[in-house]
Structures are given as C-alpha cells and as structure tokens.
Design a protein around this motif. Structure first.
Motif, PDB file in Angstrom:
ATOM      1  N   LEU A 294       0.836  -1.200   0.000  1.00  0.00           N
ATOM      2  CA  LEU A 294       0.000   0.000   0.000  1.00  0.00           C
ATOM      3  C   LEU A 294       0.869   1.249   0.000  1.00  0.00           C
ATOM      4  O   LEU A 294       1.705   1.435   0.893  1.00  0.00           O
ATOM      5  CB  LEU A 294      -0.912   0.027   1.231  1.00  0.00           C
ATOM      6  N   ALA A 295       0.662   2.108  -0.988  1.00  0.00           N
ATOM      7  CA  ALA A 295       1.410   3.355  -1.091  1.00  0.00           C
ATOM      8  C   ALA A 295       0.437   4.493  -1.341  1.00  0.00           C
ATOM      9  O   ALA A 295      -0.626   4.295  -1.930  1.00  0.00           O
ATOM     10  CB  ALA A 295       2.434   3.276  -2.225  1.00  0.00           C
ATOM     11  N   GLY A 296       0.800   5.703  -0.896  1.00  0.00           N
ATOM     12  CA  GLY A 296      -0.023   6.859  -1.187  1.00  0.00           C
ATOM     13  C   GLY A 296      -0.441   7.627   0.044  1.00  0.00           C
ATOM     14  O   GLY A 296       0.249   7.636   1.062  1.00  0.00           O
ATOM     15  N   VAL A 297      -1.609   8.256  -0.036  1.00  0.00           N
ATOM     16  CA  VAL A 297      -2.109   9.140   1.019  1.00  0.00           C
ATOM     17  C   VAL A 297      -3.605   8.887   1.242  1.00  0.00           C
ATOM     18  O   VAL A 297      -4.267   8.334   0.373  1.00  0.00           O
ATOM     19  CB  VAL A 297      -1.884  10.621   0.635  1.00  0.00           C
ATOM     20  N   ALA A 298      -4.126   9.293   2.387  1.00  0.00           N
ATOM     21  CA  ALA A 298      -3.371   9.654   3.570  1.00  0.00           C
ATOM     22  C   ALA A 298      -3.204   8.398   4.417  1.00  0.00           C
ATOM     23  O   ALA A 298      -4.126   7.579   4.532  1.00  0.00           O
ATOM     24  CB  ALA A 298      -4.083  10.747   4.363  1.00  0.00           C
ATOM     25  N   SER A 299      -2.040   8.264   5.031  1.00  0.00           N
ATOM     26  CA  SER A 299      -1.703   7.021   5.710  1.00  0.00           C
ATOM     27  C   SER A 299      -2.625   6.702   6.876  1.00  0.00           C
ATOM     28  O   SER A 299      -2.876   5.517   7.168  1.00  0.00           O
ATOM     29  CB  SER A 299      -0.251   7.065   6.186  1.00  0.00           C
TER      30      SER A 299
ATOM     31  N   VAL B 184      -0.193  -7.649   4.217  1.00  0.00           N
ATOM     32  CA  VAL B 184      -0.140  -6.227   3.893  1.00  0.00           C
ATOM     33  C   VAL B 184       1.204  -5.651   4.312  1.00  0.00           C
ATOM     34  O   VAL B 184       1.675  -5.886   5.421  1.00  0.00           O
ATOM     35  CB  VAL B 184      -1.272  -5.448   4.594  1.00  0.00           C
ATOM     36  N   ILE B 185       1.813  -4.890   3.415  1.00  0.00           N
ATOM     37  CA  ILE B 185       3.020  -4.123   3.711  1.00  0.00           C
ATOM     38  C   ILE B 185       2.718  -2.659   3.405  1.00  0.00           C
ATOM     39  O   ILE B 185       2.168  -2.341   2.348  1.00  0.00           O
ATOM     40  CB  ILE B 185       4.226  -4.601   2.886  1.00  0.00           C
ATOM     41  N   VAL B 186       3.055  -1.785   4.343  1.00  0.00           N
ATOM     42  CA  VAL B 186       2.860  -0.349   4.169  1.00  0.00           C
ATOM     43  C   VAL B 186       4.238   0.312   4.212  1.00  0.00           C
ATOM     44  O   VAL B 186       4.706   0.703   5.278  1.00  0.00           O
ATOM     45  CB  VAL B 186       1.943   0.227   5.261  1.00  0.00           C
ATOM     46  N   PRO B 187       4.927   0.411   3.069  1.00  0.00           N
ATOM     47  CA  PRO B 187       6.280   0.970   3.087  1.00  0.00           C
ATOM     48  C   PRO B 187       6.295   2.405   3.611  1.00  0.00           C
ATOM     49  O   PRO B 187       5.618   3.276   3.064  1.00  0.00           O
ATOM     50  CB  PRO B 187       6.724   0.892   1.621  1.00  0.00           C
ATOM     51  N   ARG B 188       7.055   2.616   4.660  1.00  0.00           N
ATOM     52  CA  ARG B 188       7.000   3.902   5.366  1.00  0.00           C
ATOM     53  C   ARG B 188       7.443   5.085   4.527  1.00  0.00           C
ATOM     54  O   ARG B 188       7.004   6.214   4.745  1.00  0.00           O
ATOM     55  CB  ARG B 188       7.866   3.822   6.631  1.00  0.00           C
ATOM     56  N   ASP B 189       8.300   4.829   3.531  1.00  0.00           N
ATOM     57  CA  ASP B 189       8.771   5.925   2.682  1.00  0.00           C
ATOM     58  C   ASP B 189       7.823   6.221   1.537  1.00  0.00           C
ATOM     59  O   ASP B 189       8.036   7.173   0.778  1.00  0.00           O
ATOM     60  CB  ASP B 189      10.164   5.606   2.131  1.00  0.00           C
ATOM     61  N   CYS B 190       6.766   5.429   1.408  1.00  0.00           N
ATOM     62  CA  CYS B 190       5.824   5.577   0.298  1.00  0.00           C
ATOM     63  C   CYS B 190       4.426   5.965   0.760  1.00  0.00           C
ATOM     64  O   CYS B 190       3.462   5.867  -0.007  1.00  0.00           O
ATOM     65  CB  CYS B 190       5.754   4.272  -0.502  1.00  0.00           C
ATOM     66  N   THR B 191       4.295   6.383   2.020  1.00  0.00           N
ATOM     67  CA  THR B 191       3.010   6.835   2.533  1.00  0.00           C
ATOM     68  C   THR B 191       3.214   8.140   3.293  1.00  0.00           C
ATOM     69  O   THR B 191       4.303   8.429   3.783  1.00  0.00           O
ATOM     70  CB  THR B 191       2.372   5.797   3.482  1.00  0.00           C
TER      71      THR B 191
END
Length: 207
Positions: A136-141, A159-166
């Motif tokens: 998952l990438a994007g906004v708003a986290s 689910v992975i939420v890459p911290r640099d991509c949110t």
C-alpha cells in the motif's frame, strides 16, 4: 491512457501477479481541490519519487500496479480524464501525476469511501490476479491507507505499508499511524527498496 486488450474468458485480468503481490497506489493522482489538500499535497510530493521507484521495480518484476482514487462524488468519474486534469492543473500535483502516470498495463478502481475495497471491484480483481500480498502506497496514511489495510487484513491478505511511500498531513500523525501499523496490526512498514519482489514467498523484512 491507452485502452488495454480485453482479457480472455471474461476475466478481469489476463495474467497472474508475480510473487502473488500487487502494488496499490492510493489517491496520488489528484487535482488537490478537496478540504485540507493544501496541507497534504507537500507530503504527497515528498513521497512521490519513492512511490515511482517502487512502481518501476514492481513493473520490472511482473507485479501489477493498481490505482485507487476517489470517484469525486460521482460514479460517472473517469480515471484517465482525472490523470489529464491532474497534469493540466500544474504545480506539485502535476509533478506527482507526471511521476506516477499509469500505463496501459496498469489497473484502476474508483472508490466512494476511504477503503479501496468498499463498493469497488478490488477484491475481485485481486482474486483474478491471484494476489495474496498487497503493498500500500499513497495518502493519507491514517485515513485511506489505514482503512484499506484493515479491509485487506480482514480478507486474509498480507499487507506491507512501506513507510517511505506513505504520508499524511503532519509528521506527528505519520509517526502515530506507523506505530499503530506496527504494534496494533502487526503490519510491516519496510521501506520500498527493502521489499523483496521475486518469488511467491517473498516478504517484507522488518527493520
């Protein structure tokens, strides 16, 4: 955006996702005219290059990319038209749209609420792609990303939420939701460059 060939046998997708993985890019293509957009846009612009790099890695690895965007209050919304509107709007929003402009190989869904699963064909599309792991990438986290992550886990997806991509509206809120992902939902927030994409058993490694 060019139209894609119609999949055979009535399927939504004509291929399987490499590594049973898909990248979902949420609300990054926009004209940024909604309430609080001015606060969110600089943070979206900051993460856009990292999202673009992850998207390129995914495409090279055979991992499908899916865009999820608000339908802007009308079910007659047109995602390709939204891309063109974002590009024409100028400023940071146009730069983001230029970095992340979808190609003919990409998919998209339009959502009426925060979750990309609510009242959309996303679950069916992931089933056709045979996806078991969702990036998952994007906004708003702490809004649409969070709602989508919870809905994905309820469907037994990794689910992975890459911290640099949110991102979200403030650094404090971003830190709080990343902590929630980690401690409450036990989700990986591995940065995009560290996510392994090759092979069905690949998993994000916690730092």
């Amino acid at each position: 955006m060019a139209s894609r060939p119609r999949p055979r046998n009535g399927a939504l997708a004509d291929e399987r996702a490499a590594g049973q993985t898909a990248l979902l890019v949420i609300d990054m293509i926009s004209v940024w005219d909604f309430p609080d957009a001015a606060r969110l846009l600089p943070h979206a612009a900051r993460i856009a290059p990292a999202v673009a790099r992850l998207r390129r890695r995914c495409l090279a690895a055979g991992v499908p990319v899916i865009y999820a965007n608000d339908h802007r209050g009308r079910w007659r919304s047109d995602f390709p038209a939204l891309v063109q509107q974002a590009l024409a709007a100028g400023g940071e929003g146009a730069r983001i749209a230029g970095l992340l402009a979808p190609g003919e190989q990409d998919y998209f869904v339009l959502k009426p609420q925060q979750s990309a699963f609510h009242a959309t064909p996303l679950a069916l599309l992931l089933q056709h792609l045979q996806v078991r792991r969702l990036l998952l990438a994007g906004v708003a986290s702490d809004q649409c990303i969070l709602a989508t992550a919870i809905a994905a886990r309820m469907r037994d997806l990794e689910v992975i939420v890459p911290r640099d991509c949110t991102a979200t509206q403030t650094a404090r809120r971003q830190a709080m939701v990343l902590a929630q992902f980690d401690t409450v939902f036990k989700l990986s927030t591995t940065p995009g460059p560290r996510i392994r994409l090759a092979g069905a058993s690949s998993r994000g490694t916690r730092p």
